[in-house]
Scaffold this motif. Structure first.
Motif, PDB file in Angstrom:
ATOM      1  N   PHE A 187      -7.286   3.534 -26.141  1.00  0.00           N
ATOM      2  CA  PHE A 187      -7.471   2.647 -27.274  1.00  0.00           C
ATOM      3  C   PHE A 187      -8.865   2.843 -27.876  1.00  0.00           C
ATOM      4  O   PHE A 187      -9.818   3.174 -27.180  1.00  0.00           O
ATOM      5  CB  PHE A 187      -7.329   1.181 -26.828  1.00  0.00           C
ATOM      6  CG  PHE A 187      -5.959   0.835 -26.324  1.00  0.00           C
ATOM      7  CD1 PHE A 187      -4.989   0.340 -27.182  1.00  0.00           C
ATOM      8  CD2 PHE A 187      -5.633   1.012 -24.985  1.00  0.00           C
ATOM      9  CE1 PHE A 187      -3.721   0.034 -26.721  1.00  0.00           C
ATOM     10  CE2 PHE A 187      -4.368   0.691 -24.512  1.00  0.00           C
ATOM     11  CZ  PHE A 187      -3.413   0.210 -25.381  1.00  0.00           C
ATOM     12  N   GLY A 188      -8.964   2.636 -29.177  1.00  0.00           N
ATOM     13  CA  GLY A 188     -10.280   2.687 -29.799  1.00  0.00           C
ATOM     14  C   GLY A 188     -10.336   3.566 -31.032  1.00  0.00           C
ATOM     15  O   GLY A 188      -9.363   4.199 -31.441  1.00  0.00           O
ATOM     16  N   ILE A 189     -11.525   3.620 -31.604  1.00  0.00           N
ATOM     17  CA  ILE A 189     -11.747   4.281 -32.883  1.00  0.00           C
ATOM     18  C   ILE A 189     -11.597   5.797 -32.781  1.00  0.00           C
ATOM     19  O   ILE A 189     -11.055   6.444 -33.681  1.00  0.00           O
ATOM     20  CB  ILE A 189     -13.133   3.903 -33.439  1.00  0.00           C
ATOM     21  CG1 ILE A 189     -13.160   2.412 -33.801  1.00  0.00           C
ATOM     22  CG2 ILE A 189     -13.488   4.753 -34.658  1.00  0.00           C
ATOM     23  CD1 ILE A 189     -14.540   1.881 -34.136  1.00  0.00           C
ATOM     24  N   LYS A 190     -12.066   6.371 -31.701  1.00  0.00           N
ATOM     25  CA  LYS A 190     -12.002   7.833 -31.574  1.00  0.00           C
ATOM     26  C   LYS A 190     -10.553   8.311 -31.540  1.00  0.00           C
ATOM     27  O   LYS A 190     -10.187   9.284 -32.215  1.00  0.00           O
ATOM     28  CB  LYS A 190     -12.758   8.281 -30.332  1.00  0.00           C
ATOM     29  CG  LYS A 190     -14.262   8.030 -30.429  1.00  0.00           C
ATOM     30  CD  LYS A 190     -14.981   8.380 -29.140  1.00  0.00           C
ATOM     31  CE  LYS A 190     -16.461   8.030 -29.225  1.00  0.00           C
ATOM     32  NZ  LYS A 190     -17.163   8.285 -27.940  1.00  0.00           N
ATOM     33  N   GLY A 191      -9.717   7.634 -30.771  1.00  0.00           N
ATOM     34  CA  GLY A 191      -8.301   7.990 -30.739  1.00  0.00           C
ATOM     35  C   GLY A 191      -7.631   7.764 -32.077  1.00  0.00           C
ATOM     36  O   GLY A 191      -6.761   8.548 -32.495  1.00  0.00           O
ATOM     37  N   PHE A 192      -8.031   6.692 -32.766  1.00  0.00           N
ATOM     38  CA  PHE A 192      -7.494   6.388 -34.090  1.00  0.00           C
ATOM     39  C   PHE A 192      -7.859   7.490 -35.078  1.00  0.00           C
ATOM     40  O   PHE A 192      -7.019   7.942 -35.881  1.00  0.00           O
ATOM     41  CB  PHE A 192      -8.050   5.037 -34.554  1.00  0.00           C
ATOM     42  CG  PHE A 192      -7.648   4.627 -35.937  1.00  0.00           C
ATOM     43  CD1 PHE A 192      -6.321   4.407 -36.270  1.00  0.00           C
ATOM     44  CD2 PHE A 192      -8.617   4.431 -36.916  1.00  0.00           C
ATOM     45  CE1 PHE A 192      -5.957   4.012 -37.548  1.00  0.00           C
ATOM     46  CE2 PHE A 192      -8.259   4.036 -38.194  1.00  0.00           C
ATOM     47  CZ  PHE A 192      -6.927   3.826 -38.514  1.00  0.00           C
ATOM     48  N   THR A 193      -9.089   7.970 -35.019  1.00  0.00           N
ATOM     49  CA  THR A 193      -9.544   9.032 -35.908  1.00  0.00           C
ATOM     50  C   THR A 193      -8.767  10.325 -35.657  1.00  0.00           C
ATOM     51  O   THR A 193      -8.324  11.005 -36.591  1.00  0.00           O
ATOM     52  CB  THR A 193     -11.052   9.278 -35.732  1.00  0.00           C
ATOM     53  OG1 THR A 193     -11.762   8.060 -35.989  1.00  0.00           O
ATOM     54  CG2 THR A 193     -11.542  10.361 -36.688  1.00  0.00           C
TER      55      THR A 193
END
Length: 245
Positions: A59-65
């Motif tokens: 989970f988190g921003i890096k995975g989202f990016t």
């Protein structure tokens, strides 16, 4: 409440804003890819990529990016311009440096409960990002312990409340996600208090466990101290009184 000795708090969208920045970034992403896919189709493809990648990136921003980049490659049949990839990476970096906006009543609630209970921050996501947000929030000194985990399940809560408290049976978990904060905490034997946020990621949606005797719902964090007092005095102990408004 003599039997309650520890309270766990979720961070994102419980103590500070989070999901709204993902929504704004999705809008920017849709604008970047508007010549290749309709907004609704793009959003659905992005969600599919996020589901696939949770096991790999967490989970988190890096995975989202990374999921945005993968989706951009897919919807353009591999023809996505390098400038678009660069813009996607920049939006991810912007999310990782965005100022932290604490939610109303977060500090006041923590200050009111500190000292009477062991307060534990229990959050999931990228380690560096969660540490950054906690430091920027100014709330760190109010917690007796901080746990940043890869996922939240009953075993997670059992271990944390055994390590930092007197076990799950004498602990409470407070958060905006029924799936991550409330249901697994109850299954571990703790109290689960749901504080809804106007924006919650679709993958965190599950039905409210209304028949669970240790489930409670409040509309704002400011109601938490009153709820704890009600439970402690035996008021609102029946399944029909699971909402404090």
């Amino acid at each position: 409440m003599a039997s309650l000795t520890a309270i766990g708090f979720d961070a994102d969208d419980t103590l500070w804003q989070n999901e709204q920045f993902f929504r704004l970034t999705e809008e920017r992403f849709a604008e970047l890819l508007k010549d290749y896919a309709e907004r609704d189709h793009l959003t659905a493809r992005l969600l599919d990529a996020e589901k696939r990648n949770l096991a790999h990136y967490g989970f988190g921003i890096k995975g989202f990016t990374l999921s945005m980049i993968e989706t951009a490659v897919e919807v353009t049949d591999g023809k996505v311009p390098a400038t678009v990839i660069a813009d996607i990476l920049e939006t991810g970096r912007a999310m990782l440096t965005h100022p932290v906006e604490t939610l109303p009543e977060a500090r006041a609630t923590l200050e009111r409960l500190a000292g009477d209970y062991r307060l534990i921050l229990i959050t999931k996501g990228d380690l560096f990002d969660q540490e950054r947000k906690l430091a920027a929030s100014g709330l760190g000194d109010l917690f007796d312990a901080v746990e940043i985990v890869s996922d939240k399940n009953p075993a997670t809560y059992e271990a944390i409340f055994a390590r930092h408290a007197d076990g799950a049976g004498k602990s409470m978990m407070v958060g905006n996600s029924l799936k991550s904060d409330v249901v697994p905490a109850i299954r571990a034997g703790a109290w689960g208090v749901y504080v809804p946020h106007e924006l919650t990621w679709v993958l965190e949606h599950v039905p409210e466990p209304e028949e669970e005797p240790r489930f409670r719902r409040i509309e704002t964090l400011g109601q938490l101290a009153g709820l704890i007092k009600e439970i402690g005095t035996g008021f609102a102990t029946s399944p029909s009184a699971h909402s404090a408004r």
